[in-house]
Design an enzyme around this catalytic site. Structure first.
Site, PDB file in Angstrom:
ATOM      1  N   SER A 223       0.833  -1.200   0.000  1.00 42.54           N
ATOM      2  CA  SER A 223       0.000   0.000   0.000  1.00 42.54           C
ATOM      3  C   SER A 223       0.876   1.262   0.000  1.00 42.54           C
ATOM      4  O   SER A 223       1.679   1.443  -0.913  1.00 42.54           O
ATOM      5  CB  SER A 223      -0.944  -0.056   1.205  1.00 42.54           C
ATOM      6  OG  SER A 223      -1.991   0.867   1.087  1.00 42.54           O
ATOM      7  N   ASP A 450      -8.978  -4.646  -5.664  1.00 39.60           N
ATOM      8  CA  ASP A 450      -8.424  -4.089  -4.431  1.00 39.60           C
ATOM      9  C   ASP A 450      -9.262  -2.869  -4.043  1.00 39.60           C
ATOM     10  O   ASP A 450      -9.388  -1.925  -4.819  1.00 39.60           O
ATOM     11  CB  ASP A 450      -6.965  -3.680  -4.654  1.00 39.60           C
ATOM     12  CG  ASP A 450      -6.263  -3.273  -3.362  1.00 39.60           C
ATOM     13  OD1 ASP A 450      -6.883  -2.568  -2.549  1.00 39.60           O
ATOM     14  OD2 ASP A 450      -5.098  -3.656  -3.187  1.00 39.60           O
ATOM     15  N   HIS A 477      -7.242  -6.189  -0.074  1.00 40.19           N
ATOM     16  CA  HIS A 477      -6.180  -5.186  -0.140  1.00 40.19           C
ATOM     17  C   HIS A 477      -4.850  -5.844   0.194  1.00 40.19           C
ATOM     18  O   HIS A 477      -4.607  -6.198   1.343  1.00 40.19           O
ATOM     19  CB  HIS A 477      -6.473  -4.054   0.831  1.00 40.19           C
ATOM     20  CG  HIS A 477      -5.447  -2.961   0.810  1.00 40.19           C
ATOM     21  ND1 HIS A 477      -4.968  -2.419  -0.362  1.00 40.19           N
ATOM     22  CD2 HIS A 477      -4.805  -2.301   1.827  1.00 40.19           C
ATOM     23  CE1 HIS A 477      -4.073  -1.474  -0.084  1.00 40.19           C
ATOM     24  NE2 HIS A 477      -3.955  -1.392   1.229  1.00 40.19           N
TER      25      HIS A 477
END
Length: 510
Positions: A223, A450, A477
């Site tokens: 991320s 996602d 995610h």
């Protein structure tokens, strides 16, 4: 006669000096060559959850000293918390493998604490290393803005749902107060807030790499951690060995475009949840997918004026209900919990949704919060230019609700300036295509559905980094080292021997 003790003595810290390794920037020699004293991790815990996490067998922790301001290396210093699982010695050791779980503001120490069993292939070749970025968790000082009671009060107040002129004025006053409290309550004050961004985190990471004895960096970033990865590659191209970047941020998207793209991701994830839910006998949103968004709004919007009981003295606000929903949309494993929470809300019980929101906000059962949300704001405020154009703010809100209509609260939007507009220091970074000439190929992993970092962001990052793209077909995610054999195998092969998956490789299932 002296009494004999049968208690097992705890070994003291072990100091290692392995640096400097690799190039050392002028004036920073003492940092790059510093010894690290490794010992028990328990003293590094700052929350109930990290206290549990840091008790894992085999983990050892240390503190890394770095300059507060790299432009003034002989002035004040701060420390970075570091956790390590040593390689098990079953294979030829390559070096350290550093991890960042994202956020921004998430604890890399906590992420790596429970990771030793996740990939025997990697633990046979690497020391697994997690660090808390500057201002975060065990790193000192922490960015601190709100007390536990103030955080509870902020969550209970649905001021963001009020787009009236009065509501905007109130919200801006609260955001200004938040920024002022961050500067007042964080040690080194505005100087710390000015140097807490990605620009400085990657320099800390280069110091850590050297102190660990690694001439080149092997790294896994999830991320926001992908932004750390691309920034490190641009800043220290000659120091990169290998990078896995999973759940990418688009390096060229500004904060507004990134927010709208994320809204689209959560909108799609909500639609996927609905498809699953309507096939269940007890779906809280009914059996008609076309009516699911309205059914969700009918359940949550009344919370703006009439909050639901939780059972611990708190009340579930609209903000907490939607935050709990978003938390559950990060992974399919929480869909059943979300459905249960929405069904409970029908009878006035907000407990399950509140627990989901507490998880998102990192509130422990003891009522104490981690400082992750404070750090999230602080990092975001110096990583991107502030947005003060109210027309642009309104436009972004309208676009967000178009792509994530389940989060539409039914009230007019208001163009309130956020806390970053009142931040005491300017931004130190901005979105751009990274210059990665000389960087070896990296592996970017992107998931088709996602919810937080849309698939196309990974496509764009792979192009920008001149890297290889691995596609995972799923709704969650990030995915690497989470039990998906195809993805885990590809990532391990790349990290160990540099073998990239064939162009166009796609993985699905477990």
């Amino acid at each position: 006669m002296a009494a004999c003790s049968t208690a097992e003595e705890t070994p003291g810290p072990v100091t290692e000096t392995k640096g400097p390794a690799g190039p050392v920037p002028a004036g920073l020699e003492k940092f790059y060559a510093q010894p690290l004293s490794w010992g028990e991790c328990a003293p590094y815990a700052t929350t109930s959850s990290t206290k549990t996490a840091f008790g894992v067998k085999g983990a050892e922790c240390a503190r890394l000293t770095v300059p507060l301001d790299y432009a003034k290396p002989d002035a004040e210093t701060i420390t970075i918390g570091v956790l390590r699982h040593r390689s098990d010695g079953s294979g030829e050791r390559i070096g350290s493998l550093l991890f960042n779980p994202g956020g921004p503001g998430a604890s890399g120490m906590a992420a790596v604490a429970g990771m030793a069993e996740s990939s025997p292939e990697l633990t046979s070749r690497f020391d697994l290393v997690g660090f808390d970025p500057r201002g975060v968790g065990a790193s000192q000082p922490q960015v601190r803005c709100l007390t536990d009671a103030e955080r509870d009060a902020e969550r209970a107040d649905d001021v963001e749902a009020d787009g009236s002129p009065e509501g905007v004025t109130k919200q801006e006053a609260e955001n200004k107060t938040f920024a002022e409290r961050c500067a007042e309550r964080t040690d080194h004050h505005a100087a710390m807030l000015a140097n807490v961004g990605t620009r400085d985190v990657v320099r800390d990471m280069d110091v850590l790499k050297s102190a660990l004895g690694d001439a080149k960096l092997s790294y896994v970033g999830y991320s926001y951690g992908t932004r750390i990865g691309s920034t490190y590659a641009e800043t220290f191209p000659q120091n990169v060995r290998a990078m896995v970047l999973d759940g990418a941020l688009d390096p060229e998207q500004d904060s507004v475009e990134s927010l709208v793209a994320q809204g689209e991701g959560f909108g799609k994830a909500f639609d996927e949840f609905v498809k699953w839910c309507v096939a269940e006998q007890d779906c809280a949103l009914g059996r008609d997918p076309a009516g699911a968004t309205k059914a969700y709004q009918d359940l949550t919007r009344p919370l703006i004026d009439n909050k639901a009981a939780v059972g611990d003295g708190r009340l579930l606000s609209y903000e907490d209900a939607t935050t709990g929903t978003v938390q559950a949309l990060y992974t399919q494993q929480l869909w059943d919990t979300l459905n249960s929470g929405l069904n409970a809300l029908k009878s006035g019980n907000g407990g399950t949704l509140m627990k989901l929101a507490d998880t998102y906000n990192e509130r422990g059962s003891d009522g104490r919060y981690s400082t992750t949300q404070d750090a999230f704001t602080a990092i975001r405020c110096v990583d991107d230019p502030r947005v003060t154009d109210k027309a642009k703010i309104l436009e972004s809100q309208e676009r967000y609700m178009q792509v994530a209509p389940f989060l539409d609260d039914g009230r007019p939007d208001g163009a309130a300036l956020d806390s970053c507009a009142f931040w005491p220091s300017p931004n130190t970074s901005e979105p751009h295509a990274p210059n990665v000439d000389g960087v070896p190929p990296v592996l970017v992993i992107s998931t088709t559905n996602d919810p937080a970092t849309p698939y196309e962001a990974g496509v764009n990052l792979a192009k920008a980094m001149k890297g290889s793209l691995l596609t995972y077909e799923g709704t969650q995610h990030t995915v690497f080292l989470q039990g998906v054999t195809c993805v885990d195998r590809a990532g391990a092969d790349y990290l160990i021997d540099g073998t990239l998956p064939a162009e166009g490789t796609r993985c699905a299932g477990k």
